[in-house]
Motif scaffolding. Structure first.
Motif, PDB file in Angstrom:
ATOM      1  N   VAL A 184      84.050 -51.935 -32.613  1.00  0.00           N
ATOM      2  CA  VAL A 184      83.120 -50.824 -32.415  1.00  0.00           C
ATOM      3  C   VAL A 184      82.562 -50.866 -30.985  1.00  0.00           C
ATOM      4  N   GLN A 185      82.415 -49.698 -30.381  1.00  0.00           N
ATOM      5  CA  GLN A 185      81.817 -49.642 -29.043  1.00  0.00           C
ATOM      6  C   GLN A 185      80.297 -49.568 -29.176  1.00  0.00           C
ATOM      7  N   ILE A 186      79.591 -50.269 -28.293  1.00  0.00           N
ATOM      8  CA  ILE A 186      78.128 -50.268 -28.376  1.00  0.00           C
ATOM      9  C   ILE A 186      77.528 -49.806 -27.065  1.00  0.00           C
ATOM     10  N   ILE A 187      76.570 -48.891 -27.165  1.00  0.00           N
ATOM     11  CA  ILE A 187      75.800 -48.485 -25.990  1.00  0.00           C
ATOM     12  C   ILE A 187      74.343 -48.772 -26.309  1.00  0.00           C
ATOM     13  N   ALA A 188      73.687 -49.583 -25.486  1.00  0.00           N
ATOM     14  CA  ALA A 188      72.275 -49.893 -25.720  1.00  0.00           C
ATOM     15  C   ALA A 188      71.452 -49.345 -24.564  1.00  0.00           C
ATOM     16  N   LEU A 189      70.344 -48.679 -24.901  1.00  0.00           N
ATOM     17  CA  LEU A 189      69.555 -47.991 -23.880  1.00  0.00           C
ATOM     18  C   LEU A 189      68.109 -48.476 -23.873  1.00  0.00           C
ATOM     19  N   SER A 190      67.515 -48.507 -22.692  1.00  0.00           N
ATOM     20  CA  SER A 190      66.090 -48.823 -22.603  1.00  0.00           C
ATOM     21  C   SER A 190      65.558 -48.426 -21.228  1.00  0.00           C
ATOM     22  N   ALA A 191      64.262 -48.166 -21.162  1.00  0.00           N
ATOM     23  CA  ALA A 191      63.658 -47.855 -19.875  1.00  0.00           C
ATOM     24  C   ALA A 191      63.163 -49.128 -19.187  1.00  0.00           C
ATOM     25  N   THR A 192      62.830 -50.138 -19.963  1.00  0.00           N
ATOM     26  CA  THR A 192      62.241 -51.337 -19.358  1.00  0.00           C
ATOM     27  C   THR A 192      62.672 -52.618 -20.066  1.00  0.00           C
ATOM     28  N   VAL A 193      63.581 -53.343 -19.450  1.00  0.00           N
ATOM     29  CA  VAL A 193      63.898 -54.697 -19.923  1.00  0.00           C
ATOM     30  C   VAL A 193      64.156 -55.512 -18.668  1.00  0.00           C
ATOM     31  N   SER A 194      63.399 -56.561 -18.439  1.00  0.00           N
ATOM     32  CA  SER A 194      63.654 -57.281 -17.191  1.00  0.00           C
ATOM     33  C   SER A 194      64.869 -58.188 -17.337  1.00  0.00           C
ATOM     34  N   ASN A 195      65.087 -58.737 -18.540  1.00  0.00           N
ATOM     35  CA  ASN A 195      66.282 -59.576 -18.706  1.00  0.00           C
ATOM     36  C   ASN A 195      67.412 -58.796 -19.374  1.00  0.00           C
ATOM     37  N   ALA A 196      67.702 -57.629 -18.803  1.00  0.00           N
ATOM     38  CA  ALA A 196      68.772 -56.796 -19.340  1.00  0.00           C
ATOM     39  C   ALA A 196      70.110 -57.539 -19.302  1.00  0.00           C
ATOM     40  N   GLU A 197      70.251 -58.469 -18.338  1.00  0.00           N
ATOM     41  CA  GLU A 197      71.508 -59.229 -18.217  1.00  0.00           C
ATOM     42  C   GLU A 197      71.774 -59.982 -19.521  1.00  0.00           C
ATOM     43  N   ASP A 198      70.697 -60.509 -20.126  1.00  0.00           N
ATOM     44  CA  ASP A 198      70.867 -61.281 -21.357  1.00  0.00           C
ATOM     45  C   ASP A 198      71.371 -60.395 -22.491  1.00  0.00           C
ATOM     46  N   ILE A 199      70.773 -59.197 -22.588  1.00  0.00           N
ATOM     47  CA  ILE A 199      71.202 -58.283 -23.646  1.00  0.00           C
ATOM     48  C   ILE A 199      72.670 -57.892 -23.424  1.00  0.00           C
ATOM     49  N   ALA A 200      72.997 -57.627 -22.153  1.00  0.00           N
ATOM     50  CA  ALA A 200      74.370 -57.218 -21.835  1.00  0.00           C
ATOM     51  C   ALA A 200      75.363 -58.338 -22.166  1.00  0.00           C
ATOM     52  N   ASP A 201      75.004 -59.574 -21.823  1.00  0.00           N
ATOM     53  CA  ASP A 201      75.899 -60.701 -22.137  1.00  0.00           C
ATOM     54  C   ASP A 201      76.073 -60.829 -23.640  1.00  0.00           C
ATOM     55  N   TRP A 202      74.964 -60.713 -24.350  1.00  0.00           N
ATOM     56  CA  TRP A 202      75.027 -60.832 -25.812  1.00  0.00           C
ATOM     57  C   TRP A 202      75.983 -59.797 -26.396  1.00  0.00           C
ATOM     58  N   LEU A 203      75.887 -58.578 -25.890  1.00  0.00           N
ATOM     59  CA  LEU A 203      76.698 -57.498 -26.452  1.00  0.00           C
ATOM     60  C   LEU A 203      78.067 -57.380 -25.781  1.00  0.00           C
ATOM     61  N   ASP A 204      78.378 -58.291 -24.873  1.00  0.00           N
ATOM     62  CA  ASP A 204      79.622 -58.240 -24.137  1.00  0.00           C
ATOM     63  C   ASP A 204      79.777 -56.859 -23.484  1.00  0.00           C
ATOM     64  N   ALA A 205      78.748 -56.516 -22.734  1.00  0.00           N
ATOM     65  CA  ALA A 205      78.684 -55.140 -22.216  1.00  0.00           C
ATOM     66  C   ALA A 205      78.539 -55.115 -20.699  1.00  0.00           C
ATOM     67  N   GLU A 206      78.951 -53.998 -20.111  1.00  0.00           N
ATOM     68  CA  GLU A 206      78.658 -53.746 -18.699  1.00  0.00           C
ATOM     69  C   GLU A 206      77.178 -53.416 -18.603  1.00  0.00           C
ATOM     70  N   LEU A 207      76.595 -53.674 -17.434  1.00  0.00           N
ATOM     71  CA  LEU A 207      75.167 -53.392 -17.278  1.00  0.00           C
ATOM     72  C   LEU A 207      74.926 -52.391 -16.164  1.00  0.00           C
ATOM     73  N   VAL A 208      74.195 -51.325 -16.480  1.00  0.00           N
ATOM     74  CA  VAL A 208      73.718 -50.419 -15.435  1.00  0.00           C
ATOM     75  C   VAL A 208      72.213 -50.551 -15.412  1.00  0.00           C
ATOM     76  N   LYS A 209      71.710 -51.046 -14.290  1.00  0.00           N
ATOM     77  CA  LYS A 209      70.273 -51.248 -14.178  1.00  0.00           C
ATOM     78  C   LYS A 209      69.853 -50.571 -12.887  1.00  0.00           C
ATOM     79  N   SER A 210      68.876 -49.683 -12.981  1.00  0.00           N
ATOM     80  CA  SER A 210      68.512 -48.959 -11.777  1.00  0.00           C
ATOM     81  C   SER A 210      67.085 -48.450 -11.902  1.00  0.00           C
ATOM     82  N   GLU A 211      66.428 -48.302 -10.762  1.00  0.00           N
ATOM     83  CA  GLU A 211      65.066 -47.766 -10.738  1.00  0.00           C
ATOM     84  C   GLU A 211      65.092 -46.275 -10.435  1.00  0.00           C
TER      85      GLU A 211
END
Ligand code: ADP
Length: 752
Positions: A184-211
Motif C-alpha cells: 500500500v502507498q502511504i502519504i502522511a501530511l502535517s504542518a508542523t513536525v520537527s522530526n519529520a525525518e523520523d516519521i519518513a524513515d518509519w514509513l519508508d517514505a520520501e520527505l518534503v519539508k519546507s517553510e
C-alpha cells in the motif's frame, strides 16, 4: 516572482479530466512544495511524508495521487483524519471529482464514514475514495472489513497527532494497514513536525519539508503599542483601546483585515469577544450590520436557545464571535462559515480551534503563552502549539502578508518570546504507545482480529509501530506481557501453550471499540446487580467506566445536593459507594460520576439545554459529547449483556440508549426516531395527539402542519418515512408550498 519556471498542472502524468477539474479551480502552476513532492515519485507509488505550512497545497498532492490510483490503477483510497469536522472538510474537497468517469465505466464515488464503531460498513465496498477518522478506520480493521484488501493508497492527515494521547490509534492503524497490504502507498501530511525525518524513515517514505507558504507570515511580539517582528520590521499601532488584544484586533479591522485571537479559556474567549464587540460595532457598514443580524437569527434558530447561544448571537450582530468546545456543532459551523466569508470580523478562540478546521485570518494574536495545567500551575505552551496557532496567519487570496503576534509586558519577556517561540523550533514528537491504557485496547484487538496468536507475534506486530522504530520494541515487551496477563485474568483472552486467542467476550469487546477495562467493569457490575435496578443504575454504570468523557466535576455549591442524592439513591448503584473519610480521592471521583449521571438523567427527562447550563454548568458542546459517549457505552452494555448471559438488562439498556440519543422520555421513542423531528418537535406532535407512528400514518399533510413548528417540508419528510395515503393533489400542493417556505434542515454535520 519566479513563477515562469514552476511545473504546470498540464505537465503532470495524470488523466486529462483531473487536470481540467484543477484548472477550473484556478490551479495552473504547482506550488514549490508540490513540485518537490511530484518530483520525488509520489505519482509513481513512492511513500511520502509532507511537512509544509497550512495552505501550502498538501491536500492537493493527496488529491491528485488519489485520482491517479482510482482512474489509472483501478485502486481504492482511504483518507484518514483525526477529527470528524476535518473529515467533513476533506469529503467536500473530494466531491469535486465525483463526476469524473472511470475507465471501466461508472463515476468516481466518494464516501465519508465517521460514526458507529460496531460495523464493517460493507456499503463502502462500492466507493473509490473513502474519508474516515482514525478511530473509524481502527474499528473497521477490527471488524475485518473485506474491502480493506482493495485499498491501494492511504493518506494520513495531521500525522503529528502521533505525539498526542490519541496517537497510538494512528500508529496501530498504519502498522495494521501495512501488514494487511504490504504494497500500500502511504502519504502522511502535517504542518508542523520537527522530526519529520523520523516519521519518513518509519514509513519508508520520501520527505518534503519546507517553510514555503502561499502568503508570507510575519511573527512578532507586541510591547507597549508596537509590534516587533522576527525580521526586525515593526508595526506601530494606533491606540484605540487599552487592552492589547482589542487594540490589535481593531487596528486590523480598520485596515480591512480579520483577526483571530487565541485565549486560554472558554470564559476568556467570551469576555474578550464582548470587550472587542463594543468598539467593533461602530466600525461596521450598514450592509455588514444587516447581514450579521441575519447570522445572529440563524444562530438562535439553529438549536435550542441557551444563554450561550443568545450571547453568541448578540456578539455576532456586532461583528465578533467566540469559538470553543462548549458550543454545539451547529453553532461552531455557523461561526466558521461566516468568519470564512469575512462577515464576522474578529473571532476569539481556545487553542482547540488551531488543531481543527482550516480557518485563517490576516492577524493571529496569541493572547497568553501560558496555560493552566492542573497540578502544575501555569505552564508555557509548547512551541509546536504556538506554531499551530501562528500558522493560521494570512488568508490566501485575500491577504498579502499574514501576522502572528505574541504579547509581552516587559523587555525581558519580549526577548524570551522572540527566542523561544518565534525563532524556536517545534518540539520533537514522541510515541505515546507505551501506556497500559493504550496497549490494553490495541493488544486485545490484534489478538481478537487474528493478526497475532503468540506473545512473539504480538511483539512482532508492535515492532512495526513508530514507537518501536524510535525506541526499539524491547521496552514494550514487559508492558505487553502485563497487558496479556490482565486480559487473560479477566477472561478476554485464552492462552493454550504459546497460543493466545480471544474469548467470545474479548472478541466482542474489541469490536465494540471500548477499553477492555470498561468492559470488565460493566461485566462485574452486571453480575453484581443493584438492590433496586433503575435508569440511574445503568446511567451511573456507564459514567463509572474510563471510556466515559467528559465527566462533570461538581463545584463546591453542588456538594450538599450531591451527597443528599447519593444517600437517597444508594440502593440503585451497581458499585460500592467509596468512603468519604477512608478514600477521599475515590469519593471525589464517584461524585463526578454521579453528577454526570444526574446530567444524563435530566437530559432524558427532557430538561431544556439551557437548564442543563444553568443548573449544572454543562455547555451544549460538552452535553453533546457526554450523551454521544453514553449512548455508545449503553449500546456496549446491551451487547455485552447478550454475550455474557445477562439478558435481563438488554431491554433497559436499549431503551436508555435511545432516550440518551434523543434526550427524551420513553413515550417519545418512536416519534424521535423519525429523521428531522428531534426531541422538541416530537413532544409537540405527542401533545397534539400523534403518539405513535400509526397515528402519523393516518394523519394528512394538512393535519401535520397544524402542529406548531412543523412546516410543509417536514410534513412531507414525515409522511415519506412513516407511509400512509396522501392524495395526489395534496402532495403536489405541499411540494409547491415546501419550495416556497424556506425551512432549514440541519445537515448531519450540524448534529455533531
Ligand atoms: P494544505 O493541505 O497544505 O492546507 P491545500 O492543498 O488544502 O493546502 O491548499 C490550500 C488551498 O490552496 C486550496 O484552496 C487549494 O485548492 C489551493 N491550492 C493548492 N495548490 C494550489 C496551486 N498550485 N495553485 C493555486 N492554488 C492552489
Amino acid at each position: 516572482m519566479l513563477s515562469w519556471c514552476r511545473l504546470r498542472v498540464d505537465e503532470l502524468p495524470v488523466p486529462e479530466a483531473v487536470k481540467e477539474v484543477l484548472r477550473r479551480s484556478g490551479i495552473v502552476e504547482l506550488y514549490p512544495p508540490q513540485e518537490k513532492a511530484f518530483g520525488m515519485g509520489v505519482l509513481e507509488g513512492r511513500n511520502l511524508v509532507m511537512v509544509t505550512p497550512t495552505a501550502s497545497g498538501k491536500t492537493l498532492v493527496a488529491e491528485v495521487c488519489a485520482l491517479k490510483h482510482v482512474l489509472e490503477l483501478g485502486g481504492k483510497v482511504v483518507y484518514l483524519t483525526p477529527l470528524r469536522a476535518l473529515a467533513s472538510e476533506k469529503y467536500e474537497t473530494f466531491l469535486k471529482y465525483a463526476d469524473l468517469e472511470k475507465p471501466g465505466g461508472g463515476r468516481v464515488k466518494v464516501a465519508i464514514s465517521t460514526g458507529d464503531y460496531d460495523s464493517s460498513d460493507p456499503w463502502l465496498e462500492a466507493y473509490d475514495i473513502i474519508v474516515l477518522t482514525n478511530e473509524k478506520m481502527d474499528s473497521l480493521l477490527r471488524h475485518g472489513a473485506k474491502w480493506i484488501d482493495d485499498v491501494t493508497l492511504v493518506v494520513a492527515d495531521e500525522v503529528h497527532l502521533i505525539g498526542t494521547d490519541r496517537g497510538p490509534t494512528l500508529e496501530v492503524v498504519l502498522a495494521r494497514l501495512r501488514q494487511v497490504r504490504p504494497d500500500v502507498q502511504i502519504i502522511a501530511l502535517s504542518a508542523t513536525v520537527s522530526n519529520a525525518e523520523d516519521i519518513a524513515d518509519w514509513l519508508d517514505a520520501e520527505l518534503v519539508k519546507s517553510e514555503w507558504r502561499p502568503v508570507e507570515l510575519k511573527e512578532g511580539v507586541y510591547l507597549r503599542g508596537r509590534v516587533v517582528f522576527g525580521d526586525g520590521s515593526t508595526w506601530e499601532l494606533r491606540r484605540v483601546h487599552r487592552r492589547p488584544e482589542v487594540n490589535i484586533a481593531l487596528n486590523t479591522v480598520s485596515e480591512g483585515g480579520q483577526a483571530l485571537v487565541f485565549v486560554e479559556s472558554r470564559r476568556r474567549a467570551e469576555s474578550m469577544a464582548r470587550e472587542i464587540s463594543r468598539p467593533l460595532s461602530a466600525m461596521l457598514t450598514d450592509e455588514d450590520r444587516a447581514a450579521l443580524e441575519e447570522v445572529a437569527r440563524e444562530v438562535l434558530e439553529a438549536s435550542e436557545r441557551t444563554r450561550l447561544s443568545e450571547e453568541l448571537a448578540s456578539l455576532i450582530s456586532r461583528g465578533a464571535a467566540f469559538h470553543h468546545a462548549g458550543l454545539g456543532g451547529a453553532h461552531r459551523k455557523i461561526v466558521e462559515d461566516r468568519f470564512r466569508e469575512g462577515l464576522i470580523k474578529v473571532l476569539t478562540a481556545t487553542p482547540t480551534l488551531a488543531a481543527g478546521v482550516n480557518l485563517p485570518a490576516r492577524v493571529v494574536v496569541v493572547s497568553s503563552y501560558r496555560r493552566y495545567e492542573p497540578g502544575y500551575g501555569m505552564y508555557p505552551i509548547s512551541v509546536l502549539e504556538y506554531k499551530q496557532m501562528a500558522g493560521r496567519g494570512g488568508r490566501p487570496q485575500y491577504d498579502e502578508v499574514g501576522y502572528a503576534i505574541l504579547l509581552a509586558k516587559t523587555e525581558d519577556e519580549m526577548d524570551f518570546l522572540m527566542e523561544h517561540y518565534i525563532l524556536g523550533r517545534p518540539e520533537r514528537i514522541y510515541s505515546r504507545l507505551a501506556s497500559e491504557a493504550a496497549l490494553r485496547s490495541h493488544v486485545l484487538s490484534v489478538v481478537a482480529s487474528g493478526f497475532a496468536h503468540t506473545l512473539q507475534g504480538i511483539l512482532d506486530f508492535f515492532g512495526k509501530t513508530f514507537y518501536a522504530y524510535y525506541y526499539d520494541v524491547k521496552p514494550l515487551g514487559a508492558l505487553i506481557d502485563a497487558v496479556v496477563r490482565f486480559l487473560w485474568r479477566e477472561d478476554l483472552v485464552k492462552i493454550e501453550g504459546d497460543y493466545v486467542s480471544a474469548t467470545r467476550f474479548g472478541r466482542r469487546v474489541s469490536e465494540l471499540y471500548i477499553d477492555p477495562l470498561s468492559a470488565v467493569i460493566i461485566r462485574d457490575c452486571l453480575q453484581r446487580g443493584a438492590e433496586e435496578l433503575t435508569d440511574l443504575s445503568l446511567l451511573h454504570l456507564v459514567c463509572h467506566t474510563p471510556d466515559m468523557s467528559p465527566k462533570f466535576r461538581p463545584d463546591r455549591g453542588e456538594y450538599e445536593e450531591l451527597l443528599f442524592f447519593v444517600e437517597e439513591h444508594r440502593g440503585e448503584f451497581m458499585t460500592d459507594v467509596p468512603s468519604e473519610i477512608m478514600n477521599r480521592i475515590a469519593f471525589e471521583e464517584f461524585l463526578s460520576e454521579v453528577k454526570t449521571a444526574m446530567v444524563l438523567k435530566a437530559w432524558i427527562e427532557e430538561t431544556p439545554e439551557n437548564d442543563l447550563l444553568e443548573k449544572f454548568g454543562v455547555q451544549p458542546g460538552d452535553r453533546y459529547r457526554a450523551t454521544s459517549n453514553a449512548e455508545w457505552l449503553l449500546y456496549a452494555v446491551g451487547e455485552l449483556a447478550k454475550v455474557l448471559g445477562f439478558k435481563q438488562y438488554v431491554p433497559l439498556a436499549d431503551r436508555l440508549r435511545l432516550r440518551v440519543k434523543h434526550g427524551i422520555r420513553e413515550e417519545l421513542i418512536p416519534l424521535a426516531s423519525i429523521k428531522g423531528v428531534g426531541r422538541v418537535r416530537a413532544r409537540l406532535l405527542y401533545r397534539a395527539g400523534y403518539k405513535t407512528l400509526t397515528d402519523l400514518k393516518r394523519a394528512s399533510l394538512r393535519d401535520l402542519i397544524r402542529v406548531p413548528s412543523i412546516g410543509p417540508r417536514l410534513a412531507l419528510a414525515i409522511k415519506e418515512q412513516v407511509g400512509g395515503l396522501v392524495s395526489k393533489e395534496e402532495l403536489e400542493e405541499f411540494r409547491r408550498m415546501a419550495e416556497k417556505f424556506e425551512q432549514r434542515s440541519l445537515s448531519e454535520y450540524y448534529e455533531e
